[in-house]
Design an enzyme around this catalytic site. Sequence first.
Site, PDB file in Angstrom:
ATOM      1  N   GLY B 240      40.672  51.172  45.387  1.00  0.00           N
ATOM      2  CA  GLY B 240      41.357  51.200  44.095  1.00  0.00           C
ATOM      3  C   GLY B 240      42.289  52.402  43.949  1.00  0.00           C
ATOM      4  CG  HIS B 241      44.363  52.846  40.187  1.00  0.00           C
ATOM      5  ND1 HIS B 241      45.135  52.553  39.088  1.00  0.00           N
ATOM      6  CD2 HIS B 241      43.076  52.740  39.787  1.00  0.00           C
ATOM      7  CE1 HIS B 241      44.341  52.294  38.067  1.00  0.00           C
ATOM      8  NE2 HIS B 241      43.103  52.391  38.459  1.00  0.00           N
TER       9      HIS B 241
END
Lengths: 338, 338, 338
Positions: B240-241
């Site tokens: 994920g970011h």
Amino acid sequence: MQPATHTAAALAERFGLGLHGDGARVVCGVGTLAGAGPDHLAFLANPKYRSQLADSRAGIVVMREDDAEGYPGTALTARDPYVAFARIAALFEPRADVTAGIHASAVVATDAHIDADASVGPFVTVGSRSRIEAGAVVGPGCVIGDDCIVGAGSELIARVTLVTRVRLGQRVRIHPGAVLGADGFGLAMEGGHWIKVPQLGGVVIGDDCEIGANTTIDRGAIDDTVLEDDVRLDNQIQIGHNVRIGAHTAMAGCSAVAGSARIGRHCLIGGAAGVLGHLEICDRVIVTAMSLVTHSIREPGEYSSGTPLMDNRSWRKSAARFKQLDALARRVNAADKE
Amino acid sequence: MQPATHTAAALAERFGLGLHGDGARVVCGVGTLAGAGPDHLAFLANPKYRSQLADSRAGIVVMREDDAEGYPGTALTARDPYVAFARIAALFEPRADVTAGIHASAVVATDAHIDADASVGPFVTVGSRSRIEAGAVVGPGCVIGDDCIVGAGSELIARVTLVTRVRLGQRVRIHPGAVLGADGFGLAMEGGHWIKVPQLGGVVIGDDCEIGANTTIDRGAIDDTVLEDDVRLDNQIQIGHNVRIGAHTAMAGCSAVAGSARIGRHCLIGGAAGVLGHLEICDRVIVTAMSLVTHSIREPGEYSSGTPLMDNRSWRKSAARFKQLDALARRVNAADKE
Amino acid sequence: MQPATHTAAALAERFGLGLHGDGARVVCGVGTLAGAGPDHLAFLANPKYRSQLADSRAGIVVMREDDAEGYPGTALTARDPYVAFARIAALFEPRADVTAGIHASAVVATDAHIDADASVGPFVTVGSRSRIEAGAVVGPGCVIGDDCIVGAGSELIARVTLVTRVRLGQRVRIHPGAVLGADGFGLAMEGGHWIKVPQLGGVVIGDDCEIGANTTIDRGAIDDTVLEDDVRLDNQIQIGHNVRIGAHTAMAGCSAVAGSARIGRHCLIGGAAGVLGHLEICDRVIVTAMSLVTHSIREPGEYSSGTPLMDNRSWRKSAARFKQLDALARRVNAADKE
């Protein structure tokens, strides 16, 4: 496109089905019991949908002989209505026109061999010594590396990658985004750094296999990764290097098999289930969804892990107690001794 | 292709290994102990395969000094036979010819910079201000967006996407279908509708990282998503970011890390394991397969969640009891008080 | 690229925000509270980051009215600072130039329709009877099969595949590697071999949906697979055939929904969670990460399965006891009766 039409009598004859009602009844497509109209054919296989039969507007319904008794409409009867439906539905499947030949944009190695009766689509690359056999279809954007074989009648829908040393049997069907023959995940640690272990094997896929969208099958480290005939893989499945999967086994979406595991024939692996590396699973094993196989399985049957779904508040209590489970059991044991 | 051949003596000298037996022994490939022939080199690292040594037909076997005592064949000895094998096997790896230059079909932005010594394959696009450095190989069908860097000696095998603001270090290897730099999953709810939160960061990948087939690494919301040097990701991993992964950490297939989590150095994350967002995992942590990390981990060690595999009938009983676990524990507590 | 600059006063007016401090303050980008410089705008939404406010160098901070009291810097105030930040950040998002028109390399069926105001990138194929509407962007390497619609203003970033009969609404955003409309996983067993059940349905995606990188959504067997408006899917999600997902539902990465399941509106499905086939989940249900939904959910609320993370040694003890749980409970019951 003028849709094909078929009468009940013609379908009964073609597929060896029993006929009840009006043999002249015509259908031009299929539907669910709930959604079908008078020119659609539907089916009843799961008894839980039997209640929908009375209200169905379907022109023809495929069902078991038992269910057809007293049914006032037109029925085709079969021992396995789902199988009969599958065969009939294929008549109504729209098929894109595929013409043999190599699209002008494709980039094909001079020493690759493309059968004159195969189709290679736009933006495809085919590497050295690779072979595309008769009737095979390689859809747009596929990448076929070196030393690969696409067997006769196989179809790579679009954007499939065969990295290197991937040999497909006949009538294999691979969906978009699948990657076969990428490097297995082989690492050795030396002095705090990873060293890559070369992956010198390939991938062998048997006849009549189906491989889902974005599924990945790594090539072997030394020997090959193997799928025997008629293995069916859903989407987003991960198959590690040197895995062997037996004939007629089906795996549901997001399941994963770690390196060098062996799965038997006629197994059913549930969605998001996992199999650890180097294990063996015998024939006719069912693994339920999201279970993790942590030891070899020697007996056919159904296997599971995990806990049931609960409301979060109750779950938190059970989860907290899970951590104390050994202590709890010891206390019960001690009390018993007293 | 004429395969390379090597003598035991030459290999011993080249890799600093001990030699037992016939230094003139020649091999032209590698095999497993069970599968190797007389012109193959095999290895014995895992003691559980020691029993296969006696029957192996391998011409040369790499093993520990201890195992070589009394071995009648030709052995190369090393402290870590798997590392030695990895280095030797690389000699036998077939390599596709790569020639520097840009394929005629590639679409390259006028303000992109491709080093004269880099290779850009068919059907590749390269966006504005992106840079492909010396010795880098961008395989067929890759999409490189704007403001990306492919560092010197890095290889994008085929069909890799760098969406935007993705900077790769040197000698990074990315397998087909991987997507780096797609939008992080940032949403805000307003009046019952989702609003997209712009993802303005990028992705930074250190030197010597490897990223598996169909793995995805989102770009950061504000700051970057970061993999330090020598991180090794298997297939179908989701990062994920704004995640940060420490150097020399390896993650097995289908594992996932939610946004803004930080994983330390020299960690091993098992297959299909998950890490929730915003957590921190310290250095040298092992997470076993399909475990879910639900809180930060401050101590090195091995961590697990889940339940063991059982036959389905027994599992149903345990699972039903899991739901009653809090009540059960309360009754034991109450009984103890009595 | 000259970055856009905005004053605090202009932002306050544009987005209807409160202004504290210096309305002439100028910012040219965004940052986190910890990382922002004097020409950056940051935000404070989560109270746990309040302590970072005092030391932040951010030129402007978006926050709640309460937090702005006594804040010596320049603040923009909003009821929901994260929503306000999302809207402001969009001003600073670099946008690739997109020009309408069809790239010379694209292969478009003669009976496809591309709006004059749409953009079709390099190495794209568009099949028969498909339609790309006004303002839509089809990025490099996308494959659009037959009978598809890309609605007005929708964007397929790159390497997206719409296999066949996929209809996208307006302003749909699909990330690289996603595959929509591949065959559902429909199989019938006959005489020990699998028979493929034709997948005659399509996929319908509502307006304003977002679909993550390498996510797969299969087309329906008879009816369509449906995502209602404003559904947000993260990366590597698997949606089986004939699933229906209600409006405004968001699913995190690696989650999966098996065939014919129905998920309600405004649901939140956690990462790597699974939903078995043919189940129904009502509106406003939260499923926590890596939980498996094994029965229909009729009440809004939060649901979970699994066990908590433990150090491996303790976990092994609890796991062993889980297998004995039924026997343990029986003994407690028996003791209670005594």
